[in-house]
Design a protein around this motif. Structure first.
Motif, PDB file in Angstrom:
ATOM      1  N   GLY A   1      34.280  39.298  39.333  1.00 42.62           N
ATOM      2  CA  GLY A   1      35.199  38.776  38.323  1.00 42.62           C
ATOM      3  C   GLY A   1      35.325  37.272  38.489  1.00 42.62           C
ATOM      4  N   CYS A   2      36.364  36.684  37.909  1.00 39.42           N
ATOM      5  CA  CYS A   2      36.595  35.251  38.088  1.00 39.42           C
ATOM      6  C   CYS A   2      38.031  34.923  37.711  1.00 39.42           C
ATOM      7  CB  CYS A   2      35.613  34.425  37.245  1.00 39.42           C
ATOM      8  SG  CYS A   2      35.927  34.448  35.458  1.00 39.42           S
ATOM      9  N   SER A   3      38.442  33.722  38.063  1.00 39.49           N
ATOM     10  CA  SER A   3      39.781  33.289  37.695  1.00 39.49           C
ATOM     11  C   SER A   3      39.776  32.741  36.265  1.00 39.49           C
ATOM     12  CB  SER A   3      40.283  32.211  38.661  1.00 39.49           C
ATOM     13  OG  SER A   3      39.468  31.049  38.580  1.00 39.49           O
ATOM     14  N   THR A   4      40.942  32.720  35.647  1.00 43.74           N
ATOM     15  CA  THR A   4      41.124  32.118  34.325  1.00 43.74           C
ATOM     16  C   THR A   4      42.393  31.269  34.359  1.00 43.74           C
ATOM     17  OG1 THR A   4      42.549  33.849  33.389  1.00 43.74           O
ATOM     18  CG2 THR A   4      40.159  34.227  33.314  1.00 43.74           C
ATOM     19  N   GLU A   5      42.639  30.530  33.293  1.00 40.61           N
ATOM     20  CA  GLU A   5      43.870  29.734  33.235  1.00 40.61           C
ATOM     21  C   GLU A   5      45.115  30.605  33.287  1.00 40.61           C
ATOM     22  OE1 GLU A   5      43.796  27.286  29.804  1.00 40.61           O
ATOM     23  OE2 GLU A   5      42.236  25.935  30.557  1.00 40.61           O
ATOM     24  N   ASP A   6      44.984  31.843  32.811  1.00 40.63           N
ATOM     25  CA  ASP A   6      46.138  32.734  32.729  1.00 40.63           C
ATOM     26  C   ASP A   6      46.181  33.785  33.834  1.00 40.63           C
ATOM     27  OD1 ASP A   6      46.999  31.532  30.284  1.00 40.63           O
ATOM     28  OD2 ASP A   6      45.442  32.669  29.247  1.00 40.63           O
ATOM     29  N   GLY A   7      45.162  33.828  34.676  1.00 41.64           N
ATOM     30  CA  GLY A   7      45.162  34.845  35.717  1.00 41.64           C
ATOM     31  C   GLY A   7      43.769  35.130  36.220  1.00 41.64           C
ATOM     32  N   ARG A   8      43.255  36.328  35.928  1.00 39.36           N
ATOM     33  CA  ARG A   8      41.974  36.735  36.475  1.00 39.36           C
ATOM     34  C   ARG A   8      41.285  37.759  35.586  1.00 39.36           C
ATOM     35  NH1 ARG A   8      39.270  36.008  40.922  1.00 39.36           N
ATOM     36  NH2 ARG A   8      37.800  37.597  41.593  1.00 39.36           N
ATOM     37  N   LYS A   9      39.964  37.642  35.475  1.00 37.04           N
ATOM     38  CA  LYS A   9      39.158  38.695  34.867  1.00 37.04           C
ATOM     39  C   LYS A   9      38.818  39.710  35.959  1.00 37.04           C
ATOM     40  CE  LYS A   9      36.832  35.909  31.305  1.00 37.04           C
ATOM     41  NZ  LYS A   9      35.509  35.440  30.817  1.00 37.04           N
ATOM     42  N   PHE A  10      39.013  40.986  35.659  1.00 37.85           N
ATOM     43  CA  PHE A  10      38.730  42.028  36.633  1.00 37.85           C
ATOM     44  C   PHE A  10      37.239  42.073  36.980  1.00 37.85           C
ATOM     45  CE2 PHE A  10      42.693  44.086  34.962  1.00 37.85           C
ATOM     46  CZ  PHE A  10      43.379  44.072  36.170  1.00 37.85           C
ATOM     47  N   GLY A  11      36.954  42.636  38.160  1.00 37.44           N
ATOM     48  CA  GLY A  11      35.586  42.861  38.587  1.00 37.44           C
ATOM     49  C   GLY A  11      35.199  44.318  38.431  1.00 37.44           C
ATOM     50  N   ALA A  12      33.977  44.651  38.885  1.00 32.80           N
ATOM     51  CA  ALA A  12      33.459  46.001  38.682  1.00 32.80           C
ATOM     52  C   ALA A  12      32.344  46.291  39.673  1.00 32.80           C
ATOM     53  CB  ALA A  12      32.955  46.166  37.250  1.00 32.80           C
ATOM     54  N   VAL A  13      31.948  47.560  39.714  1.00 36.53           N
ATOM     55  CA  VAL A  13      30.787  48.002  40.481  1.00 36.53           C
ATOM     56  C   VAL A  13      29.769  48.563  39.505  1.00 36.53           C
ATOM     57  CG1 VAL A  13      29.922  49.665  42.174  1.00 36.53           C
ATOM     58  CG2 VAL A  13      32.080  48.479  42.585  1.00 36.53           C
ATOM     59  N   TYR A  14      28.505  48.155  39.665  1.00 42.71           N
ATOM     60  CA  TYR A  14      27.436  48.562  38.768  1.00 42.71           C
ATOM     61  C   TYR A  14      26.292  49.202  39.544  1.00 42.71           C
ATOM     62  CZ  TYR A  14      29.506  45.389  35.262  1.00 42.71           C
ATOM     63  OH  TYR A  14      30.350  44.769  34.377  1.00 42.71           O
ATOM     64  N   TYR A  15      25.475  49.962  38.802  1.00 41.69           N
ATOM     65  CA  TYR A  15      24.210  50.451  39.342  1.00 41.69           C
ATOM     66  C   TYR A  15      23.130  50.131  38.310  1.00 41.69           C
ATOM     67  CZ  TYR A  15      20.651  53.422  41.449  1.00 41.69           C
ATOM     68  OH  TYR A  15      19.505  53.875  42.051  1.00 41.69           O
ATOM     69  N   ALA A  16      21.998  49.645  38.804  1.00 43.78           N
ATOM     70  CA  ALA A  16      20.913  49.270  37.892  1.00 43.78           C
ATOM     71  C   ALA A  16      19.565  49.651  38.483  1.00 43.78           C
ATOM     72  CB  ALA A  16      20.958  47.772  37.600  1.00 43.78           C
ATOM     73  N   LYS A  17      18.582  49.809  37.612  1.00 42.42           N
ATOM     74  CA  LYS A  17      17.224  50.106  38.035  1.00 42.42           C
ATOM     75  C   LYS A  17      16.399  48.825  38.109  1.00 42.42           C
ATOM     76  CE  LYS A  17      17.130  54.865  36.309  1.00 42.42           C
ATOM     77  NZ  LYS A  17      16.428  55.853  35.445  1.00 42.42           N
ATOM     78  N   ALA A  18      15.464  48.808  39.051  1.00 48.82           N
ATOM     79  CA  ALA A  18      14.682  47.602  39.288  1.00 48.82           C
ATOM     80  C   ALA A  18      13.586  47.366  38.258  1.00 48.82           C
ATOM     81  CB  ALA A  18      14.071  47.652  40.694  1.00 48.82           C
ATOM     82  N   ASP A  19      13.382  48.314  37.332  1.00 49.97           N
ATOM     83  CA  ASP A  19      12.402  48.076  36.271  1.00 49.97           C
ATOM     84  C   ASP A  19      13.046  47.482  35.022  1.00 49.97           C
ATOM     85  OD1 ASP A  19      13.797  50.216  35.245  1.00 49.97           O
ATOM     86  OD2 ASP A  19      12.091  51.580  35.150  1.00 49.97           O
ATOM     87  N   GLY A  20      14.348  47.179  35.110  1.00 44.01           N
ATOM     88  CA  GLY A  20      15.040  46.552  33.987  1.00 44.01           C
ATOM     89  C   GLY A  20      15.459  47.502  32.891  1.00 44.01           C
ATOM     90  N   SER A  21      15.332  48.808  33.132  1.00 40.74           N
ATOM     91  CA  SER A  21      15.543  49.780  32.055  1.00 40.74           C
ATOM     92  C   SER A  21      16.969  50.298  31.929  1.00 40.74           C
ATOM     93  CB  SER A  21      14.613  50.982  32.265  1.00 40.74           C
ATOM     94  OG  SER A  21      14.968  51.701  33.450  1.00 40.74           O
ATOM     95  N   SER A  22      17.804  50.096  32.948  1.00 40.03           N
ATOM     96  CA  SER A  22      19.121  50.735  32.910  1.00 40.03           C
ATOM     97  C   SER A  22      20.121  50.000  33.781  1.00 40.03           C
ATOM     98  CB  SER A  22      19.012  52.195  33.376  1.00 40.03           C
ATOM     99  OG  SER A  22      20.282  52.786  33.504  1.00 40.03           O
ATOM    100  N   ILE A  23      21.324  49.823  33.254  1.00 44.02           N
ATOM    101  CA  ILE A  23      22.445  49.289  34.019  1.00 44.02           C
ATOM    102  C   ILE A  23      23.702  50.026  33.562  1.00 44.02           C
ATOM    103  CG2 ILE A  23      22.686  47.352  32.386  1.00 44.02           C
ATOM    104  CD1 ILE A  23      23.908  45.720  34.667  1.00 44.02           C
ATOM    105  N   THR A  24      24.496  50.509  34.532  1.00 42.73           N
ATOM    106  CA  THR A  24      25.719  51.247  34.205  1.00 42.73           C
ATOM    107  C   THR A  24      26.885  50.708  35.013  1.00 42.73           C
ATOM    108  OG1 THR A  24      25.253  52.954  35.867  1.00 42.73           O
ATOM    109  CG2 THR A  24      24.480  53.360  33.612  1.00 42.73           C
TER     110      THR A  24
END
Length: 303
Positions: A138-161
């Motif tokens: 995530g990152c900070s903003t003038e008003d607070g913070r953008k939330f972060g997340a956990v992702y999983y992706a394939k190394a062939d570029g075909s999928s990210i969730t």
């Protein structure tokens, strides 16, 4: 513990990779590059990445995969230390990059998930199937913070969730030796989470509250950064403010190994017995080498 200063003069080093030839390739977030450091401390630029290269790992293709936060920090100099500050208004998001060590080609593989821009990709780990888990801080903003997340992706570029959302400050990420648990360090709250894996690339449903199971919360004001896992299953998390490496046992107990920097950000393991630890001391721009008391977990892919 034997500790040796290997290199200094780095611009906020992170993401160390222990290479088969004995060198270490790491990111310099402020310097916007990957750098190779040989055993004698010589530094060589591997590639200029732009943005803010944070985590790095070798993939099944032998390439270096980079979690780039897109330049999500203003850099502050205080008392001789380099400290990451707030997110500049020019920041538009981060990305997952791939650098081919053989051809020298750098490319961006993922910038979005389900049409939503990645905010600040931070750390990365590959599983045995060749896909990778990564954290978005995530990152900070003038008003607070953008939330972060956990992702999983394939190394062939075909999928990210997106596997977990609305996290305060997800940072270090790693897998248990049997890959049934994703460990996640939450920086601002000083907490290590355990997220159960249902199948490769898919987390089990979490509890009604919280991201997963709590391994432990550090007392007082301590911040957590990136991590590496020992062969025994203990989780070694770089610790800020109380500078060093905090080792979490899955049972919840902890031990602390101090290093001379307020902002220790990462650890990786290498060497023939996996007892050589490389530690990034970022606010002073140094890389340390230590003889670890126990072997680290060998990663699925090396180069």
């Amino acid at each position: 513990m034997d500790v040796e200063l290997v290199a200094e003069g780095l611009e906020f080093p992170e993401g160390p990779i222990a290479m088969a030839d004995g060198s270490v390739i790491l990111t310099e977030i402020k310097g916007q590059r990957l750098t190779r450091i040989t055993p004698d401390g010589t530094k060589e630029t591997v590639v200029e990445t732009g943005g803010g290269p944070n985590g790095a790992a070798i993939g099944p293709d032998g390439a270096i995969w980079i979690t780039n936060n897109g330049g999500s920090f203003v850099w502050l100099e205080r008392d001789g230390l380099t400290i990451p500050g707030p997110t500049p208004p020019t920041h538009t998001g981060g990305m997952i990059q791939r650098f081919d060590l053989k051809t020298g080609k750098l490319e961006t593989i993922y910038e979005t998930c389900d049409g939503k821009r990645l905010v600040g990709p931070n750390d990365i780990v590959f599983d045995k199937s060749g896909g990778f888990w990564f954290s978005d801080h995530g990152c900070s903003t003038e008003d607070g913070r953008k939330f972060g997340a956990v992702y999983y992706a394939k190394a062939d570029g075909s999928s990210i969730t997106r596997q977990r959302d609305h996290l305060i400050s997800p940072n270090g990420i790693g897998l248990s030796p049997d890959e049934t648990v994703v460990y996640l360090a939450d920086t601002m709250v000083g907490r290590l989470w355990a997220l159960d894996v249902a199948s490769p690339g898919e987390l089990a449903k979490g509890p009604a509250f919280g991201a997963g199971r709590v391994v432990a919360n550090l007392p007082g004001y301590q911040l957590l950064d990136s991590l590496a896992v020992e062969a025994s299953g203990k989780v070694c998390v770089a610790t800020i403010i109380n500078g060093g490496i905090t080792v979490f046992d899955p049972s919840g107990s902890t031990e602390h190994f101090a290093f001379p920097d307020l902002v220790v950000t990462n650890i990786c393991f290498g060497g023939p017995d996996m007892c050589t630890a490389w530690i990034t001391a970022s606010s002073t721009g140094r890389l340390f080498k230590a003889t670890w008391p126990r072997p680290g977990l060998k990663l699925n892919f090396i180069a």
